[in-house]
Design a protein around this motif. Structure first.
Motif, PDB file in Angstrom:
ATOM      1  N   ILE A 141       0.987   3.272   3.088  1.00 41.38           N
ATOM      2  CA  ILE A 141       0.902   2.185   4.364  1.00 41.38           C
ATOM      3  C   ILE A 141       1.845   2.673   4.929  1.00 41.38           C
ATOM      4  O   ILE A 141       3.162   2.854   4.404  1.00 41.38           O
ATOM      5  N   GLY A 173       0.579  -1.146   0.185  1.00 45.24           N
ATOM      6  CA  GLY A 173      -0.099   0.213   0.218  1.00 45.24           C
ATOM      7  C   GLY A 173       0.313   1.728   0.127  1.00 45.24           C
ATOM      8  O   GLY A 173       1.800   1.289   0.998  1.00 45.24           O
ATOM      9  N   GLY A 212      -0.127  -6.431   4.933  1.00 44.14           N
ATOM     10  CA  GLY A 212      -0.491  -5.770   4.988  1.00 44.14           C
ATOM     11  C   GLY A 212       0.815  -5.408   3.470  1.00 44.14           C
ATOM     12  O   GLY A 212       1.281  -4.153   2.813  1.00 44.14           O
ATOM     13  N   THR A 243      -4.693  -3.302   2.386  1.00 47.58           N
ATOM     14  CA  THR A 243      -5.244  -2.530   3.537  1.00 47.58           C
ATOM     15  C   THR A 243      -4.237  -3.076   5.091  1.00 47.58           C
ATOM     16  O   THR A 243      -3.827  -3.945   4.347  1.00 47.58           O
ATOM     17  N   THR A 244      -4.485  -2.524   6.144  1.00 43.74           N
ATOM     18  CA  THR A 244      -3.993  -3.354   6.844  1.00 43.74           C
ATOM     19  C   THR A 244      -5.704  -3.811   7.672  1.00 43.74           C
ATOM     20  O   THR A 244      -5.137  -4.250   9.668  1.00 43.74           O
ATOM     21  N   ASP A 245      -6.655  -4.205   7.543  1.00 39.92           N
ATOM     22  CA  ASP A 245      -7.752  -4.762   8.067  1.00 39.92           C
ATOM     23  C   ASP A 245      -6.767  -6.217   8.945  1.00 39.92           C
ATOM     24  O   ASP A 245      -7.394  -6.506   9.669  1.00 39.92           O
ATOM     25  N   PHE A 288      -5.567  -1.649  -3.612  1.00 39.86           N
ATOM     26  CA  PHE A 288      -6.003  -2.213  -2.739  1.00 39.86           C
ATOM     27  C   PHE A 288      -5.967  -3.122  -1.508  1.00 39.86           C
ATOM     28  O   PHE A 288      -6.959  -3.148  -0.474  1.00 39.86           O
TER      29      PHE A 288
END
Length: 960
Positions: A266, A263, A351, A345-347, A343
């Motif tokens: 990020i 990302g 990452g 994310t760090t959900d 697309f």
């Protein structure tokens, strides 16, 4: 009365002068027996033809039937959908429209192939040994059998349609039209063949559409994998001896890895491992790159007990960096570039996302954007190809262990050589929602294969035009608009090819030398003509030269034998059903289950917009799914399946139809024994209402009819209520919003009629003279009630309404040839409605007091009572002229006006104390032997001393 007269004879004479209801309409419906008899009579008398004659010249309403699949008996969802369509069609016809409803069926595709192959497997036959045309013929015969079966089952539900002209996607004319629609996309340039990852069923060995997918819980192996950096493009060489760690739930895709996504926005951290639990894969001193916000979760998963962050860096700094595949040296000796992806994310995870471009849409798009290879590693049956290093021949669903073992061995080697981490960091499992084929119920994969697509964007701008077309479409319920528009806005190019045998082929040619698809209108015209005459089998039986024409060498062209997705077929039905023979294009309405936003609704929209520039529908109505009484999905294993055939045989189709229209069809519905039992009770109330009306109307003639201006107030209030309900029905016809309409009709019958109006008017109907104005007025209103209720109920209770109509008017003319009554606007009287709302509120208080007196033993029946009714001056003014005894069904009411008192029944208060409540006492006088009222006047008529004066007069008139 003569002293020598026979008392019993006199009693019989009085009984004969009471006009009790009389009708041939039975109390019990006996629907399972009577409904087939009515269906047979309709067929014998040619009702459908009579309906068509009546419709001639009227404005047209077209509901285009979404084709059910010809593959098994109807289930309760079919019944719900078809009944709802039938109600809407019948209501529009009775509202003045011409309605020609053409039912249809989907007959091609994998589900039928699957059934035929199952038969082969059970018989020990090899499908590949069966000639293709023989196999297709067996599929056709199978579909025809179930088409005929389902048609008979729909008819038993009372569905009226043009059954003799039904459509089926396997009809030759349909197949020709479908291939013609493919040709339109071919010629406008939006049909292309490309390599893309598509949802693929390894069990069924074919690509699948989104609408063919359902989601179930699935337990997946999850892994963290280290990819050592081999080229560091960061400032200051920050990634020296560092490994990027990814997390995935699909270990089988690791052989297909060709990149890693990060990302750009990020923040990432280089973490040094300072301590681990026993057995951890990472050694002390190892350096890994992960998202800063996920350090804690990754350390816990990897068994890292101590660590520290060496430094952080923005994701954008990773651009240009390159890692190595963790299985390098074992056939995976290629670079793994790091690519920025929005697309990421760090959900969850690290990452950093591993990219297998052949096995994921995002992976494919990002990799292609950067020129990364898209390897085709997996065969159609889900096995790794024979040339795949380490895993050749292994099925992907059995690959987790061998992949993890290879990665673990790689990590051990890296640790022994004191290299950067490379391989398996940690392994676990996760139960999550995962896509499955709705036919085989087996998990699916993403697999890149050459497929045929219709472009959503590009020169034709199909996506843009489809979204614009939806702006002019009415949605019921309105919130469904967001669902469909978001699906269209976010969908990828439409994959329309399937690798099967039973269906319409994508009848195109590809030039072998250039790989270009042949876009020649003359070729397409020859193909369509052949299909129209011989069906789609012509593509398999004809030499290519028949279609290519003179001047082309067939050896220079590849003939495509992929078949088209069945959703494209059903999405094309408007092309061969709508337009001619009195059927609108666009259709006024499409109506299907909520799952069809990703299925038929969307396919029809894209197909029509792509070939005609407009949506094929003006309105979309969505119904919910059917669940059991506990809200569970129906399944044979739970034993909670309700089959419409069983309901027909035990209760009758009208009960099932009533259940549909008493439900909120915009939401998921529930059904079961108790719910059907409740519907049976509601049905009995409606039937008893019709029966009482018919009995009370026995012998009614036009000579009895009373003009509106001469009707008593109570009758005018009933007509006002009829007008309100007529408006409710009319609005439903116009808007297609039927939720609540039939519960309102039932409430009217149960509360306004049976519990009030009928109760109040029974005395006048049974005991007044035939020429009495009140009795004639009541019968005038009952006539309106019968006509309105029979026609309003006819779209739903198709058999019962017919029976109730025929019981009065005979079988010469069906209720289904009637229109909804055109009710006069002057019936609408809101002032009168307000007054009677207040009157009924007072009446409820009176009947409550009467019931108390009955329970206490003061009286035995309401007619033994008289009431003292105190009223304020305002109440007395509002209620002037009311016959309270008639309204409360007692023998007398003394109204006591209390000057200056406050009101109990009205909002405006007086200046004094509220007056007291009504008081029930025993009526004085004797009981009339005919009407049973207790009155002082009983005995005053010399010839009939046991009668009241009203009854004596009626008897005198009847015997004179």
């Amino acid at each position: 009365m003569s002293e020598t007269a026979d008392p019993s004879a006199t009693k019989d004479l009085y009984r004969e002068t009471v006009f009790l209801p009389k009708t041939s309409f039975p109390m019990r419906g006996n629907l399972p027996t009577r409904e087939p008899e009515i269906l047979a009579r309709w067929a014998e008398t040619g009702l459908d033809a009579a309906i068509a004659r009546k419709d001639a010249g009227r404005p047209v309403f077209t509901l285009h039937d979404g084709p059910p699949y010809a593959n098994g008996h109807l289930h309760i969802g079919h019944a719900l959908n078809k009944i709802l369509k039938d109600v809407i069609n019948r209501a529009h016809r009775m509202a003045g429209y011409a309605v020609r409803y053409v039912p249809g069926w989907d007959c091609h595709g994998l589900p039928i192939e699957w059934r035929i192959e199952e038969q082969y497997r059970k018989a020990g036959r090899d499908k590949d040994a069966v000639p293709l045309l023989d196999f297709r013929a067996e599929c056709r015969a199978y579909a025809q059998t179930w088409l005929d079966t389902q048609a008979a089952e729909f008819k038993r539900l009372g569905v009226q349609a043009d059954w003799s002209h039904r459509y089926a996607t396997m009809d030759f004319a349909s197949e020709a039209a479908i291939v013609g629609e493919i040709g339109k996309f071919l010629l406008n340039g939006s049909l292309y063949r490309g390599l893309r990852p598509v949802m693929w069923s390894p069990v069924e060995k074919t690509a699948l559409a989104e609408a063919e997918i359902e989601y179930h819980d699935h337990t997946s192996t999850t892994i963290f994998v280290a990819f050592p950096f081999v080229h560091d493009a960061t400032p200051g060489q920050a990634l020296e001896d560092v490994s990027a760690v990814i997390w995935t739930t699909t270990p089988w895709t690791i052989p297909g890895n060709r990149a890693i996504a990060y990302g750009p926005d990020i923040t990432y951290a280089v973490v040094r491992v300072d301590g681990t639990v026993d057995g951890a894969a990472l050694r002390d001193g190892a350096k890994i790159l992960i998202a800063e916000g996920l350090i804690g979760a990754v350390c816990e998963a990897a068994g890292i007990t101590a660590h520290h962050v060496l430094y952080t860096l923005p994701g954008s700094a990773l651009e240009g960096s390159v890692a190595a595949h963790p299985l390098r040296g074992q056939g995976y000796d290629f670079e793994v570039p790091l690519l920025g992806g929005a697309f990421v994310t760090t959900d969850a995870g690290t990452g950093l996302v591993h990219m297998a471009p052949a096995h994921g849409p995002d992976d494919f798009v990002l990799s292609r954007l950067h020129g990364v290879e898209v390897p085709e590693l997996v065969e159609g049956d889900g096995r790794y190809a024979d040339w795949v290093p380490l895993f050749a021949g292994t099925h992907v669903f059995k690959a987790a262990d061998p992949v993890c073992e290879a990665l673990a061995a790689a990590m051990q080697t890296a640790n022994e050589q004191d290299d950067s981490p490379s391989g398996l960091v940690a392994r676990a499992s996760l139960t999550h929602s995962y896509p499955h084929s709705w036919r085989s119920r087996a998990p699916i994969i993403y697999r890149a294969t050459p497929q045929w697509f219709i472009a959503m964007d590009g020169e034709t701008e199909l996506r843009t035009h489809a979204l614009e077309a939806l702006e002019d479409v009415t949605f019921v319920p309105e919130q469904a608009r967001n669902r469909l528009t978001s699906m269209v806005a976010g969908r990828p190019d439409w994959c329309i090819s399937r690798q099967r045998a039973w269906g319409v082929p994508i009848a195109v040619f590809v030039e072998k030398r250039s790989g270009d698809v042949l876009r020649d209108p003359a070729v397409m015209e020859r193909i369509v003509a052949a299909f129209r005459a011989e069906g789609a089998d012509a593509w398999y039986t004809s030499p290519p030269a028949r279609f290519l024409g003179e001047g082309r060498n067939p050896d220079d062209y590849e003939q495509v034998f992929d078949i088209v997705d069945v959703w494209f077929e059903s999405g094309s039905t408007h092309a061969f059903v709508l337009g001619p023979d009195g059927l609108h294009f666009p259709a006024d309405l499409y109506l299907e289950g909520s799952d069809q936003h990703r299925g038929w609704f969307q396919a029809s929209l894209l197909e029509s917009v792509g070939t005609r520039g407009v949506a094929p529908f003006r309105a979309l109505v969505t119904n919910g799914f059917v669940l059991d009484e506990q809200g569970r999905k129906m399944s044979k294993s739970l034993g909670n399946v309700v089959a419409p055939q069983d309901v027909n045989d035990s209760l009758g189709a009208d009960i099932l139809r009533l259940w549909v229209m008493n439900s909120d069809t915009n939401e998921d519905l529930r059904i079961g024994k108790e719910i059907l039992k409740q519907q049976g009770e509601l049905y009995r109330r409606l039937r008893n209402t019709l029966r009482w009306l018919l009995g009370a109307l026995d012998g009614f003639t036009e000579d009895e009819r009373v003009p509106y201006a001469e009707l008593p107030e109570l009758e005018r209030w009933v007509l006002h209520r009829l007008g309100e309900l007529g408006g409710l029905v009319a609005r439903a016809v116009e808007t297609h919003e039927w939720v609540g309409v039939y519960p309102a009709l039932h409430g009217f019958c149960a509360t306004d009629l049976s519990a009030f109006y009928f109760d109040v008017r029974k005395d006048a109907l049974y005991c007044d003279a035939p020429n009495d104005l009140k009795r004639r007025a009541a019968r005038t209103v009952l006539d309106h009630l019968h006509r309105c209720l029979c026609t309003w109920l006819a779209p739903v209770l198709v058999f019962t309404a017919e029976e109730a109509w025929s019981a009065r008017f005979g079988t010469a003319e069906s209720v289904h040839l009637q229109d909804f009554p055109d009710l006069p606007t002057h019936w609408h009287d809101p002032v009168l409605a307000e007054r009677w709302m207040s009157l009924r509120a007072v009446r409820r208080i009176l009947t409550t007091e009467i019931e108390v007196a009955r329970r206490e033993g003061l009286i035995g029946a309401a007619l033994q009572a008289a009431i003292e009714l105190p009223l304020s001056e305002a109440e007395a003014a509002l209620f002037a002229g009311v016959d309270w005894a008639e309204l409360a069904i007692v023998s007398g009411v003394d109204v006591l006006v209390i000057p200056g008192s406050a009101s109990l029944y009205l909002d405006e208060a007086g200046t004094g104390e509220p007056h007291g409540p009504p008081v029930v006492r025993v009526a004085s006088g004797e009981k009339c032997a005919r009407c049973w009222k207790v009155l002082d006047e009983v005995g005053q008529h010399a010839a009939h001393p046991t009668l009241c004066l009203r009854c004596a007069g009626v008897v005198e008139s009847a015997t004179s």
